[in-house]
Design a protein around this motif. Structure first.
Motif, PDB file in Angstrom:
ATOM      1  N   GLY A 187      -7.839   8.295   4.847  1.00  0.00           N
ATOM      2  CA  GLY A 187      -6.769   8.489   5.828  1.00  0.00           C
ATOM      3  C   GLY A 187      -5.557   7.639   5.504  1.00  0.00           C
ATOM      4  N   LEU A 188      -5.799   6.342   5.228  1.00  0.00           N
ATOM      5  CA  LEU A 188      -4.699   5.461   4.869  1.00  0.00           C
ATOM      6  C   LEU A 188      -4.078   5.865   3.532  1.00  0.00           C
ATOM      7  N   TYR A 189      -4.929   6.361   2.620  1.00  0.00           N
ATOM      8  CA  TYR A 189      -4.413   6.784   1.320  1.00  0.00           C
ATOM      9  C   TYR A 189      -3.449   7.956   1.478  1.00  0.00           C
ATOM     10  N   LEU A 190      -3.807   8.920   2.316  1.00  0.00           N
ATOM     11  CA  LEU A 190      -2.924  10.057   2.567  1.00  0.00           C
ATOM     12  C   LEU A 190      -1.611   9.590   3.193  1.00  0.00           C
ATOM     13  N   MET A 231      -1.053   3.929  -7.884  1.00  0.00           N
ATOM     14  CA  MET A 231      -0.562   2.720  -7.232  1.00  0.00           C
ATOM     15  C   MET A 231      -0.807   2.750  -5.727  1.00  0.00           C
ATOM     16  N   ASP A 232      -0.879   3.951  -5.145  1.00  0.00           N
ATOM     17  CA  ASP A 232      -1.194   4.060  -3.721  1.00  0.00           C
ATOM     18  C   ASP A 232      -2.606   3.563  -3.425  1.00  0.00           C
ATOM     19  N   VAL A 233      -3.508   3.664  -4.399  1.00  0.00           N
ATOM     20  CA  VAL A 233      -4.854   3.104  -4.219  1.00  0.00           C
ATOM     21  C   VAL A 233      -4.759   1.604  -3.998  1.00  0.00           C
ATOM     22  N   TRP A 234      -3.941   0.949  -4.827  1.00  0.00           N
ATOM     23  CA  TRP A 234      -3.731  -0.490  -4.674  1.00  0.00           C
ATOM     24  C   TRP A 234      -3.125  -0.798  -3.304  1.00  0.00           C
ATOM     25  N   THR A 235      -2.147   0.000  -2.883  1.00  0.00           N
ATOM     26  CA  THR A 235      -1.486  -0.228  -1.598  1.00  0.00           C
ATOM     27  C   THR A 235      -2.482  -0.199  -0.445  1.00  0.00           C
ATOM     28  N   VAL A 236      -3.368   0.787  -0.451  1.00  0.00           N
ATOM     29  CA  VAL A 236      -4.355   0.929   0.629  1.00  0.00           C
ATOM     30  C   VAL A 236      -5.317  -0.251   0.639  1.00  0.00           C
ATOM     31  N   ILE A 237      -5.832  -0.628  -0.529  1.00  0.00           N
ATOM     32  CA  ILE A 237      -6.792  -1.733  -0.591  1.00  0.00           C
ATOM     33  C   ILE A 237      -6.123  -3.049  -0.201  1.00  0.00           C
ATOM     34  N   TRP A 238      -4.882  -3.235  -0.632  1.00  0.00           N
ATOM     35  CA  TRP A 238      -4.139  -4.453  -0.267  1.00  0.00           C
ATOM     36  C   TRP A 238      -3.914  -4.515   1.237  1.00  0.00           C
ATOM     37  N   TYR A 239      -3.616  -3.378   1.849  1.00  0.00           N
ATOM     38  CA  TYR A 239      -3.289  -3.353   3.270  1.00  0.00           C
ATOM     39  C   TYR A 239      -4.523  -3.515   4.151  1.00  0.00           C
ATOM     40  N   SER A 240      -5.623  -2.831   3.795  1.00  0.00           N
ATOM     41  CA  SER A 240      -6.779  -2.800   4.700  1.00  0.00           C
ATOM     42  C   SER A 240      -7.989  -3.570   4.196  1.00  0.00           C
ATOM     43  N   GLY A 241      -7.966  -3.952   2.911  1.00  0.00           N
ATOM     44  CA  GLY A 241      -9.108  -4.657   2.353  1.00  0.00           C
ATOM     45  C   GLY A 241     -10.202  -3.752   1.841  1.00  0.00           C
ATOM     46  N   SER A 242     -10.068  -2.447   2.072  1.00  0.00           N
ATOM     47  CA  SER A 242     -11.024  -1.457   1.564  1.00  0.00           C
ATOM     48  C   SER A 242     -10.298  -0.123   1.435  1.00  0.00           C
ATOM     49  N   PHE A 243     -10.966   0.820   0.793  1.00  0.00           N
ATOM     50  CA  PHE A 243     -10.310   2.120   0.594  1.00  0.00           C
ATOM     51  C   PHE A 243     -10.608   3.055   1.750  1.00  0.00           C
ATOM     52  N   SER A 244      -9.576   3.756   2.201  1.00  0.00           N
ATOM     53  CA  SER A 244      -9.710   4.736   3.278  1.00  0.00           C
ATOM     54  C   SER A 244      -8.886   5.966   2.907  1.00  0.00           C
ATOM     55  N   VAL A 302       2.118   9.937   1.495  1.00  0.00           N
ATOM     56  CA  VAL A 302       3.222  10.620   2.176  1.00  0.00           C
ATOM     57  C   VAL A 302       4.425   9.686   2.304  1.00  0.00           C
ATOM     58  N   SER A 303       4.174   8.428   2.688  1.00  0.00           N
ATOM     59  CA  SER A 303       5.284   7.481   2.861  1.00  0.00           C
ATOM     60  C   SER A 303       5.954   7.143   1.529  1.00  0.00           C
ATOM     61  N   ALA A 304       5.188   7.258   0.434  1.00  0.00           N
ATOM     62  CA  ALA A 304       5.743   6.940  -0.888  1.00  0.00           C
ATOM     63  C   ALA A 304       6.375   8.152  -1.557  1.00  0.00           C
ATOM     64  N   LEU A 305       6.428   9.285  -0.857  1.00  0.00           N
ATOM     65  CA  LEU A 305       6.929  10.516  -1.470  1.00  0.00           C
ATOM     66  C   LEU A 305       8.336  10.384  -2.058  1.00  0.00           C
ATOM     67  N   PRO A 306       9.290   9.713  -1.366  1.00  0.00           N
ATOM     68  CA  PRO A 306      10.623   9.562  -1.986  1.00  0.00           C
ATOM     69  C   PRO A 306      10.571   8.823  -3.324  1.00  0.00           C
ATOM     70  N   TYR A 307       9.744   7.787  -3.413  1.00  0.00           N
ATOM     71  CA  TYR A 307       9.610   7.049  -4.669  1.00  0.00           C
ATOM     72  C   TYR A 307       8.914   7.904  -5.739  1.00  0.00           C
ATOM     73  N   THR A 308       7.935   8.698  -5.304  1.00  0.00           N
ATOM     74  CA  THR A 308       7.248   9.586  -6.234  1.00  0.00           C
ATOM     75  C   THR A 308       8.218  10.594  -6.836  1.00  0.00           C
ATOM     76  N   LEU A 309       9.072  11.159  -5.994  1.00  0.00           N
ATOM     77  CA  LEU A 309      10.077  12.106  -6.481  1.00  0.00           C
ATOM     78  C   LEU A 309      11.053  11.423  -7.435  1.00  0.00           C
ATOM     79  N   LEU A 310      11.411  10.173  -7.123  1.00  0.00           N
ATOM     80  CA  LEU A 310      12.310   9.432  -8.003  1.00  0.00           C
ATOM     81  C   LEU A 310      11.665   9.194  -9.365  1.00  0.00           C
ATOM     82  N   TYR A 311      10.374   8.807  -9.361  1.00  0.00           N
ATOM     83  CA  TYR A 311       9.653   8.622 -10.623  1.00  0.00           C
ATOM     84  C   TYR A 311       9.657   9.918 -11.434  1.00  0.00           C
ATOM     85  N   ALA A 312       9.360  11.027 -10.750  1.00  0.00           N
ATOM     86  CA  ALA A 312       9.261  12.309 -11.437  1.00  0.00           C
ATOM     87  C   ALA A 312      10.596  12.726 -12.039  1.00  0.00           C
TER      88      ALA A 312
END
Length: 232
Positions: free
Chosen positions: A188-191, A173-186, A195-205
């Motif tokens: 750096g932005l993916y990392l 889903m972070d791939v979608w977030t990066v493409i939605w935000y910047s219009g292309s994949f990066s 990192v910013s989604a880590l709390p949600y990732t831990l919650l999912y896990a």
């Protein structure tokens, strides 16, 4: 062409499609949904992915007379998974998708995961993210089905798979977030997104771990009894 040769060709075609659909065609559609169509055509692409998921399910059925019975169980598991998305914070979507795959087969797991995302988003909101959710939950179910023997034999492995599935869902889903935000994949932005989604990732896990602990055996026993009773 002899009957044996024709039968062998059909078998090889079916085997090829079981991998081509989930690992090539459907991911290609998801990629097209953001790189070519952007915020347009996402619902049509979502329905097309659902149709391909059904096709994958049908290809995976060895005996045609068992298809209807298995579809009923898949429909029930999908309905339960959709309802599960209404639970706040902890959601059993991934856990139920994994359970469906373990006891009903890899293709059934993909179908449950993909349909759960599509159907529940009619309430939570459809958007360009829907194809990514369908692919994420679908692949989690598919791989769980492929690994069903060791996962069912060793509960610790199943729980580890649940934790890993939470991370995999978030990373896709972070791939979608990066493409939605910047219009292309990066990268750096993916990392940064990861990192910013880590709390949600831990919650999912954690939620996957909890629900597999609570629901794994009861659901598995019921599905096993139904399979035995109806010869599925």
């Amino acid at each position: 062409m002899t009957a044996i040769g024709s039968s062998g060709l059909r078998a090889r075609t079916r085997a090829g499609m079981r991998y081509l659909l989930p690992f090539v065609l459907i991911p290609a559609l998801v990629a097209l949904s953001v790189t070519v169509f952007g915020d347009r055509m996402y619902l049509a692409i979502s329905f097309l992915i659902a149709a391909l998921a059904v096709l994958l399910f049908l290809i995976g059925i060895e005996q045609k007379n068992l298809g209807a019975r298995r579809m009923v169980l898949v429909a029930v598991m999908t309905a339960l998974t959709v309802i599960g998305r209404f639970i706040p914070f902890f959601k059993p979507v991934t856990a139920l998708t994994v359970i469906a795959a373990l006891y009903l087969g890899a293709e059934s797991g993909f179908l449950v995961g993909a349909l759960s995302a599509l159907l529940s988003n009619f309430y939570f909101g459809q958007g360009p993210w829907t194809p990514f959710q369908m692919l994420s939950w679908g692949l989690i179910g598919l791989v769980a089905g492929y690994l069903s023997r060791p996962l069912l034999r060793h509960r610790a492995l199943l729980l580890m798979y649940g934790v890993l599935s939470g991370a995999v869902f978030s990373l896709i889903m972070d791939v979608w977030t990066v493409i939605w935000y910047s219009g292309s994949f990066s990268w750096g932005l993916y990392l940064a997104a990861a990192v910013s989604a880590l709390p949600y990732t831990l919650l999912y896990a954690v939620s996957n771990l909890v629900f597999l602990l609570v629901l794994g055996r009861p659901f598995g026993e019921k599905l096993s009894r139904i399979k035995k009773k109806y010869g599925i």
